[in-house]
Write a protein that holds these residues in place. Sequence first.
Motif, PDB file in Angstrom:
ATOM      1  N   GLU A   1      11.971   2.768  -3.817  1.00 53.85           N
ATOM      2  CA  GLU A   1      10.804   3.927  -3.837  1.00 53.85           C
ATOM      3  C   GLU A   1      10.874   4.770  -2.629  1.00 53.85           C
ATOM      4  OE1 GLU A   1       6.909   2.149  -3.902  1.00 53.85           O
ATOM      5  OE2 GLU A   1       7.509   0.374  -5.172  1.00 53.85           O
ATOM      6  N   GLY A   2      11.717   4.322  -1.561  1.00 54.31           N
ATOM      7  CA  GLY A   2      11.654   5.032  -0.412  1.00 54.31           C
ATOM      8  C   GLY A   2      10.625   4.518   0.523  1.00 54.31           C
ATOM      9  N   LEU A   3      10.557   4.894   1.996  1.00 58.20           N
ATOM     10  CA  LEU A   3       9.674   4.046   2.798  1.00 58.20           C
ATOM     11  C   LEU A   3       8.510   4.664   2.757  1.00 58.20           C
ATOM     12  CD1 LEU A   3      11.843   3.412   6.117  1.00 58.20           C
ATOM     13  CD2 LEU A   3      11.331   1.788   4.081  1.00 58.20           C
TER      14      LEU A   3
ATOM     15  N   TYR B   1       6.643   3.471  -0.155  1.00 56.33           N
ATOM     16  CA  TYR B   1       6.399   2.107  -0.511  1.00 56.33           C
ATOM     17  C   TYR B   1       5.446   1.629   0.660  1.00 56.33           C
ATOM     18  CZ  TYR B   1       7.470  -2.780   0.042  1.00 56.33           C
ATOM     19  OH  TYR B   1       7.410  -4.158   0.298  1.00 56.33           O
ATOM     20  N   ALA B   2       5.574   2.173   2.057  1.00 57.18           N
ATOM     21  CA  ALA B   2       4.757   1.607   3.034  1.00 57.18           C
ATOM     22  C   ALA B   2       3.495   2.486   3.530  1.00 57.18           C
ATOM     23  CB  ALA B   2       5.527   1.214   3.897  1.00 57.18           C
ATOM     24  N   ALA B   3       3.832   3.880   3.465  1.00 56.59           N
ATOM     25  CA  ALA B   3       2.777   4.998   4.055  1.00 56.59           C
ATOM     26  C   ALA B   3       1.565   4.543   3.870  1.00 56.59           C
ATOM     27  CB  ALA B   3       3.395   6.304   4.041  1.00 56.59           C
ATOM     28  N   GLY B   4       0.693   4.534   4.927  1.00 54.19           N
ATOM     29  CA  GLY B   4      -0.814   4.521   4.535  1.00 54.19           C
ATOM     30  C   GLY B   4      -1.202   2.935   4.246  1.00 54.19           C
ATOM     31  N   LYS B   5      -0.472   2.101   4.104  1.00 54.85           N
ATOM     32  CA  LYS B   5      -0.800   0.833   3.748  1.00 54.85           C
ATOM     33  C   LYS B   5      -1.070  -0.170   4.926  1.00 54.85           C
ATOM     34  CE  LYS B   5       1.838   0.934  -0.450  1.00 54.85           C
ATOM     35  NZ  LYS B   5       2.913   0.407  -1.114  1.00 54.85           N
TER      36      LYS B   5
ATOM     37  N   LEU C   1      14.415  -3.025  12.503  1.00 55.95           N
ATOM     38  CA  LEU C   1      14.074  -1.762  12.385  1.00 55.95           C
ATOM     39  C   LEU C   1      14.996  -0.925  11.498  1.00 55.95           C
ATOM     40  CD1 LEU C   1      13.231  -0.901  16.077  1.00 55.95           C
ATOM     41  CD2 LEU C   1      11.659  -1.707  14.216  1.00 55.95           C
ATOM     42  N   TYR C   2      14.345   0.040  10.403  1.00 54.37           N
ATOM     43  CA  TYR C   2      15.101   0.826   9.738  1.00 54.37           C
ATOM     44  C   TYR C   2      14.644   2.226   9.581  1.00 54.37           C
ATOM     45  CZ  TYR C   2      17.270   2.837   5.580  1.00 54.37           C
ATOM     46  OH  TYR C   2      18.071   3.756   4.549  1.00 54.37           O
ATOM     47  N   GLU C   3      15.185   3.297   9.887  1.00 53.50           N
ATOM     48  CA  GLU C   3      14.590   4.568   9.858  1.00 53.50           C
ATOM     49  C   GLU C   3      14.916   5.323   8.418  1.00 53.50           C
ATOM     50  OE1 GLU C   3      14.792   8.924  12.181  1.00 53.50           O
ATOM     51  OE2 GLU C   3      15.717   7.136  13.070  1.00 53.50           O
ATOM     52  N   GLU C   4      13.984   6.129   7.939  1.00 54.14           N
ATOM     53  CA  GLU C   4      14.427   7.213   6.725  1.00 54.14           C
ATOM     54  C   GLU C   4      13.264   8.318   6.937  1.00 54.14           C
ATOM     55  OE1 GLU C   4      13.152   6.278   2.152  1.00 54.14           O
ATOM     56  OE2 GLU C   4      15.049   5.182   2.969  1.00 54.14           O
ATOM     57  N   ASP C   5      13.857   9.446   6.902  1.00 55.15           N
ATOM     58  CA  ASP C   5      13.278  10.495   6.980  1.00 55.15           C
ATOM     59  C   ASP C   5      12.131  10.653   8.196  1.00 55.15           C
ATOM     60  OD1 ASP C   5      12.220  13.209   6.130  1.00 55.15           O
ATOM     61  OD2 ASP C   5      10.625  12.311   4.708  1.00 55.15           O
ATOM     62  N   GLY C   6      12.678  10.142   9.228  1.00 55.10           N
ATOM     63  CA  GLY C   6      11.716  10.390  10.502  1.00 55.10           C
ATOM     64  C   GLY C   6      10.639   9.282  10.852  1.00 55.10           C
ATOM     65  N   ALA C   7      10.705   8.343   9.735  1.00 55.35           N
ATOM     66  CA  ALA C   7       9.820   7.157   9.849  1.00 55.35           C
ATOM     67  C   ALA C   7      10.822   6.078  10.024  1.00 55.35           C
ATOM     68  CB  ALA C   7       8.890   7.159   8.938  1.00 55.35           C
TER      69      ALA C   7
ATOM     70  N   LEU D   1      10.571   1.699   9.564  1.00 50.53           N
ATOM     71  CA  LEU D   1       9.813   0.506   9.132  1.00 50.53           C
ATOM     72  C   LEU D   1      10.082  -0.794   9.853  1.00 50.53           C
ATOM     73  CD1 LEU D   1       8.462  -0.580   6.725  1.00 50.53           C
ATOM     74  CD2 LEU D   1      10.457  -1.401   5.783  1.00 50.53           C
ATOM     75  N   ILE D   2       9.056  -1.128  10.471  1.00 53.84           N
ATOM     76  CA  ILE D   2       9.047  -2.483  11.363  1.00 53.84           C
ATOM     77  C   ILE D   2       9.014  -3.579  10.340  1.00 53.84           C
ATOM     78  CG2 ILE D   2       8.027  -3.824  13.256  1.00 53.84           C
ATOM     79  CD1 ILE D   2       7.123  -1.372  14.488  1.00 53.84           C
ATOM     80  N   THR D   3       9.996  -4.435  10.527  1.00 51.17           N
ATOM     81  CA  THR D   3       9.887  -5.724   9.572  1.00 51.17           C
ATOM     82  C   THR D   3      10.026  -6.970  10.547  1.00 51.17           C
ATOM     83  OG1 THR D   3      11.005  -4.708   7.751  1.00 51.17           O
ATOM     84  CG2 THR D   3      10.929  -7.027   7.768  1.00 51.17           C
ATOM     85  N   LEU D   4       9.035  -7.823  10.745  1.00 54.86           N
ATOM     86  CA  LEU D   4       9.072  -8.783  11.462  1.00 54.86           C
ATOM     87  C   LEU D   4       8.873 -10.206  10.740  1.00 54.86           C
ATOM     88  CD1 LEU D   4       8.967 -10.191  14.472  1.00 54.86           C
ATOM     89  CD2 LEU D   4       6.484  -9.865  14.259  1.00 54.86           C
ATOM     90  N   VAL D   5      10.154 -11.193  10.457  1.00 52.71           N
ATOM     91  CA  VAL D   5      10.209 -12.322   9.840  1.00 52.71           C
ATOM     92  C   VAL D   5       9.918 -13.553  10.938  1.00 52.71           C
ATOM     93  CG1 VAL D   5      11.467 -13.972   8.511  1.00 52.71           C
ATOM     94  CG2 VAL D   5      11.613 -11.554   8.245  1.00 52.71           C
ATOM     95  N   ILE D   6       8.659 -14.139  11.045  1.00 51.14           N
ATOM     96  CA  ILE D   6       8.256 -15.168  11.865  1.00 51.14           C
ATOM     97  C   ILE D   6       8.446 -16.560  11.149  1.00 51.14           C
ATOM     98  CG2 ILE D   6       6.537 -16.150  13.300  1.00 51.14           C
ATOM     99  CD1 ILE D   6       5.109 -13.334  13.342  1.00 51.14           C
TER     100      ILE D   6
END
Length: 326
Positions: A160-162, A165-169, A279-285, A287-292
């Motif tokens: 989907e692209g970041l 998939y995640a913006a606004g959620k 951390l993963y960057e795409e198009d200036g944004a 994505l923070i992913t934290l696995v606890i």
Amino acid sequence: MPVTDVTTDPEALTLTLTAEFAAPVERLWQAFTDPRQLERFWGPPGWPATFTAFDLTVGGRADYHMSGPRGEYAGGSWEFLEIDAPTRFEVLDSFVDEGGARVESMPTMRVDFAFETTDAGSRLRSVTSFTSAEALEKTVAMGAVEGSRMALNQLDRVLEGLRAYAAGKGTQTEILDDTHVRITRLIEGPIDLVWRAHQEPELIQQWLLGPDGWRMSICDVDPAVGGRYRYEWEPLEGTEGERFGFDGETLLSDAPNRAVTTEHMTGTDFPSTLNDLTLYEEDGATLITLVIEYPDAQTRDIVLATGMTDGMEASYARLEGALAGV
């Protein structure tokens, strides 16, 4: 979740995985044959994959390894046996050591990846064939079924692209199993700044505050591997609550992509958690992913019931504001 079925057949000596995606076959093929995209989902949470070679030709080889949160190493290699773009490729999949040599004590498997068009998009059907019942049992016992499911369930965000998939959620929390939780949040800002905001005390103190009404009174950070950190918060006047803090150690640091730390509630005998940040960057944004990783399901549920997700969302929203001023 994309994965709809994972089954083993002891008589046929196969493990079959089926997954459905809202993307055309050509897009799915691209994700599986571009190593930069493939490594974003091939390893399960906490075990990201890195492909160091990828020769998509019959007889060619793809080499990769997965890195565990405590520095564990798991290497693999594909030899491409058949390729029929964009609907199918077959590989000989082997475990390899850090030098790239096949590990003789581990099974080698044939894996057939097939992609087909559906009314909703596309379907992946991968069939792994083993040479013996013992090899199949050994692979399943290593966690291949659940590992494959969790790995492929990450593919939606790649397709989907970041932003889609995640913006606004906002901050999203997913329970992966009894002891693991995954938290994701898209941040408007480049990866280098988001990394610095997790490493530098003067930035950390601007955003890592949870709900309004608190201040971080102590922020001591040594981000080097083996270094320790200590955070402490206290309520502002008019806010109810008692001072508390966390401390821990950095186990892994791969700037600006990944950091693994322990986390212990200061002054208690509560067991530590393992926090795996990527951390993963795409198009200036970014994505923070934290696995606890929690010690058990009971501890996991107690922590989630505290309103952790809401507190993290308040902090991440504050982080975007702090980055705008850097």
